[in-house]
Motif scaffolding. Structure first.
Motif, PDB file in Angstrom:
ATOM      1  N   GLU A 102     102.833  -6.396  43.924  1.00 50.78           N
ATOM      2  CA  GLU A 102     101.502  -6.560  44.525  1.00 50.78           C
ATOM      3  C   GLU A 102     101.121  -5.347  45.364  1.00 50.78           C
ATOM      4  O   GLU A 102      99.955  -4.955  45.401  1.00 50.78           O
ATOM      5  CB  GLU A 102     101.446  -7.842  45.351  1.00 50.78           C
ATOM      6  CG  GLU A 102     101.385  -9.082  44.465  1.00 50.78           C
ATOM      7  CD  GLU A 102     101.526 -10.388  45.218  1.00 50.78           C
ATOM      8  OE1 GLU A 102     101.869 -10.378  46.425  1.00 50.78           O
ATOM      9  OE2 GLU A 102     101.305 -11.437  44.572  1.00 50.78           O
ATOM     10  N   LYS A 103     102.096  -4.725  46.032  1.00 50.69           N
ATOM     11  CA  LYS A 103     101.821  -3.512  46.811  1.00 50.69           C
ATOM     12  C   LYS A 103     101.376  -2.372  45.906  1.00 50.69           C
ATOM     13  O   LYS A 103     100.790  -1.394  46.378  1.00 50.69           O
ATOM     14  CB  LYS A 103     103.058  -3.091  47.611  1.00 50.69           C
ATOM     15  CG  LYS A 103     103.314  -3.972  48.810  1.00 50.69           C
ATOM     16  CD  LYS A 103     104.578  -3.562  49.532  1.00 50.69           C
ATOM     17  CE  LYS A 103     104.859  -4.508  50.684  1.00 50.69           C
ATOM     18  NZ  LYS A 103     106.172  -4.271  51.285  1.00 50.69           N
TER      19      LYS A 103
ATOM     20  N   ARG B  74     107.692  -9.962  43.708  1.00 52.55           N
ATOM     21  CA  ARG B  74     106.232 -10.147  43.775  1.00 52.55           C
ATOM     22  C   ARG B  74     105.607  -9.185  44.794  1.00 52.55           C
ATOM     23  O   ARG B  74     104.606  -8.528  44.498  1.00 52.55           O
ATOM     24  CB  ARG B  74     105.889 -11.581  44.163  1.00 52.55           C
ATOM     25  CG  ARG B  74     106.007 -12.576  43.064  1.00 52.55           C
ATOM     26  CD  ARG B  74     105.681 -13.980  43.630  1.00 52.55           C
ATOM     27  NE  ARG B  74     105.556 -14.935  42.591  1.00 52.55           N
ATOM     28  CZ  ARG B  74     104.482 -15.134  41.855  1.00 52.55           C
ATOM     29  NH1 ARG B  74     103.408 -14.404  42.060  1.00 52.55           N
ATOM     30  NH2 ARG B  74     104.461 -16.032  40.902  1.00 52.55           N
ATOM     31  N   ASP B  75     106.181  -9.123  45.993  1.00 50.83           N
ATOM     32  CA  ASP B  75     105.662  -8.234  47.031  1.00 50.83           C
ATOM     33  C   ASP B  75     105.648  -6.786  46.557  1.00 50.83           C
ATOM     34  O   ASP B  75     104.677  -6.059  46.768  1.00 50.83           O
ATOM     35  CB  ASP B  75     106.495  -8.344  48.312  1.00 50.83           C
ATOM     36  CG  ASP B  75     106.294  -9.653  49.049  1.00 50.83           C
ATOM     37  OD1 ASP B  75     105.342 -10.401  48.731  1.00 50.83           O
ATOM     38  OD2 ASP B  75     107.119  -9.944  49.945  1.00 50.83           O
ATOM     39  N   HIS B  76     106.727  -6.366  45.914  1.00 50.11           N
ATOM     40  CA  HIS B  76     106.840  -4.992  45.415  1.00 50.11           C
ATOM     41  C   HIS B  76     105.712  -4.679  44.435  1.00 50.11           C
ATOM     42  O   HIS B  76     105.058  -3.637  44.529  1.00 50.11           O
ATOM     43  CB  HIS B  76     108.202  -4.800  44.754  1.00 50.11           C
ATOM     44  CG  HIS B  76     108.385  -3.456  44.140  1.00 50.11           C
ATOM     45  ND1 HIS B  76     108.673  -2.324  44.880  1.00 50.11           N
ATOM     46  CD2 HIS B  76     108.324  -3.052  42.847  1.00 50.11           C
ATOM     47  CE1 HIS B  76     108.769  -1.281  44.070  1.00 50.11           C
ATOM     48  NE2 HIS B  76     108.575  -1.700  42.839  1.00 50.11           N
TER      49      HIS B  76
ATOM     50  N   ASN C 230      99.294  -2.897  43.467  1.00 52.42           N
ATOM     51  CA  ASN C 230      98.038  -3.412  42.913  1.00 52.42           C
ATOM     52  C   ASN C 230      98.183  -4.011  41.519  1.00 52.42           C
ATOM     53  O   ASN C 230      97.270  -3.912  40.702  1.00 52.42           O
ATOM     54  CB  ASN C 230      96.953  -2.341  42.930  1.00 52.42           C
ATOM     55  CG  ASN C 230      96.630  -1.899  44.332  1.00 52.42           C
ATOM     56  OD1 ASN C 230      96.524  -2.733  45.236  1.00 52.42           O
ATOM     57  ND2 ASN C 230      96.509  -0.608  44.532  1.00 52.42           N
TER      58      ASN C 230
ATOM     59  N   ASP D 123     115.481 -11.641  43.859  1.00 47.51           N
ATOM     60  CA  ASP D 123     114.619 -12.457  44.703  1.00 47.51           C
ATOM     61  C   ASP D 123     113.175 -12.359  44.190  1.00 47.51           C
ATOM     62  O   ASP D 123     112.612 -11.259  44.171  1.00 47.51           O
ATOM     63  CB  ASP D 123     114.714 -11.973  46.152  1.00 47.51           C
ATOM     64  CG  ASP D 123     113.868 -12.785  47.091  1.00 47.51           C
ATOM     65  OD1 ASP D 123     114.276 -13.912  47.428  1.00 47.51           O
ATOM     66  OD2 ASP D 123     112.783 -12.290  47.466  1.00 47.51           O
ATOM     67  N   GLU D 124     112.596 -13.495  43.789  1.00 52.09           N
ATOM     68  CA  GLU D 124     111.235 -13.486  43.233  1.00 52.09           C
ATOM     69  C   GLU D 124     110.202 -13.017  44.245  1.00 52.09           C
ATOM     70  O   GLU D 124     109.299 -12.261  43.901  1.00 52.09           O
ATOM     71  CB  GLU D 124     110.853 -14.869  42.709  1.00 52.09           C
ATOM     72  CG  GLU D 124     111.356 -15.143  41.320  1.00 52.09           C
ATOM     73  CD  GLU D 124     110.728 -16.382  40.707  1.00 52.09           C
ATOM     74  OE1 GLU D 124     109.537 -16.664  40.955  1.00 52.09           O
ATOM     75  OE2 GLU D 124     111.442 -17.072  39.963  1.00 52.09           O
ATOM     76  N   GLU D 125     110.328 -13.459  45.486  1.00 55.83           N
ATOM     77  CA  GLU D 125     109.343 -13.084  46.498  1.00 55.83           C
ATOM     78  C   GLU D 125     109.357 -11.576  46.741  1.00 55.83           C
ATOM     79  O   GLU D 125     108.308 -10.938  46.840  1.00 55.83           O
ATOM     80  CB  GLU D 125     109.608 -13.835  47.802  1.00 55.83           C
ATOM     81  CG  GLU D 125     108.521 -13.611  48.834  1.00 55.83           C
ATOM     82  CD  GLU D 125     108.728 -14.446  50.089  1.00 55.83           C
ATOM     83  OE1 GLU D 125     108.310 -13.965  51.160  1.00 55.83           O
ATOM     84  OE2 GLU D 125     109.299 -15.549  50.002  1.00 55.83           O
ATOM     85  N   THR D 126     110.542 -10.993  46.807  1.00 54.26           N
ATOM     86  CA  THR D 126     110.658  -9.544  46.991  1.00 54.26           C
ATOM     87  C   THR D 126     110.028  -8.810  45.810  1.00 54.26           C
ATOM     88  O   THR D 126     109.300  -7.830  45.997  1.00 54.26           O
ATOM     89  CB  THR D 126     112.144  -9.137  47.131  1.00 54.26           C
ATOM     90  OG1 THR D 126     112.673  -9.787  48.283  1.00 54.26           O
ATOM     91  CG2 THR D 126     112.306  -7.639  47.260  1.00 54.26           C
TER      92      THR D 126
ATOM     93  N   SER E  32     112.149  -3.594  44.113  1.00 54.29           N
ATOM     94  CA  SER E  32     111.661  -4.672  43.251  1.00 54.29           C
ATOM     95  C   SER E  32     112.678  -5.790  43.098  1.00 54.29           C
ATOM     96  O   SER E  32     112.333  -6.874  42.656  1.00 54.29           O
ATOM     97  CB  SER E  32     111.319  -4.137  41.861  1.00 54.29           C
ATOM     98  OG  SER E  32     112.507  -3.802  41.161  1.00 54.29           O
TER      99      SER E  32
END
Length: 150
Positions: free
Chosen positions: A118-119, A114-116, A121, A109-112, A22
């Motif tokens: 979102e995966k 967010r991806d964490h 759900n 890192d915001e993108e990391t 995250s």
């Protein structure tokens, strides 16, 4: 609990986010909403020996005054909306609550991050955020607001 930070080498501390999917690094501050900011400032500076770090206007998520205090090793932000009857902060003030609006977490890192999430759900939102970052939709977090900033 899987991935519990206390099980990581070194436990929960400044390096907890190192290598975590995250990218969460630490608690940045606790955000509280109040209709009596002067009383909050007095209590936190006089009773708890806190100190004011910042005091000024804010527009997030609505116009008001924001005071950031340091108490021990924690920062607490108090926000008093100009309109205590309208907007997301007014709505928050007009329901039973304890004053804590959000826990704001610092991420590498915001993108990391967010991806964490979102995966898993979880829905992300910028709606009603008190920071420039993003939040996990409170409906996906048992009604609690957790925001993430870099």
């Amino acid at each position: 609990m899987p991935n519990d930070p206390y099980d990581r080498p070194g436990g929960w501390g400044p390096s907890v986010g190192t290598g975590h999917a995250s990218s969460v690094l630490q608690l940045d501050h606790i955000a509280c909403v109040t209709s009596e900011i002067e009383k909050a400032i007095h209590f936190f500076t006089s009773v708890l020996d806190g100190r004011v770090i910042e005091d000024g206007a804010t527009a997030l998520p609505q116009d008001g005054r924001r005071v950031l205090l340091s108490v021990g090793d924690i920062q607490v932000a108090f926000i008093q909306p100009d309109d205590t009857e309208q907007g997301p902060l007014g709505a928050f003030l007009n329901k039973p609550q304890n004053g804590i609006y959000a826990l704001v977490w610092r991420v590498k890192d915001e993108e990391t991050a967010r991806d964490h999430f979102e995966k898993r759900n979880l829905r992300m939102t910028k709606s009603a955020c008190i920071s420039s970052g993003f939040a996990i939709d409170p409906e996906d977090f048992f009604g609690a607001r957790h925001e993430f900033v870099r």
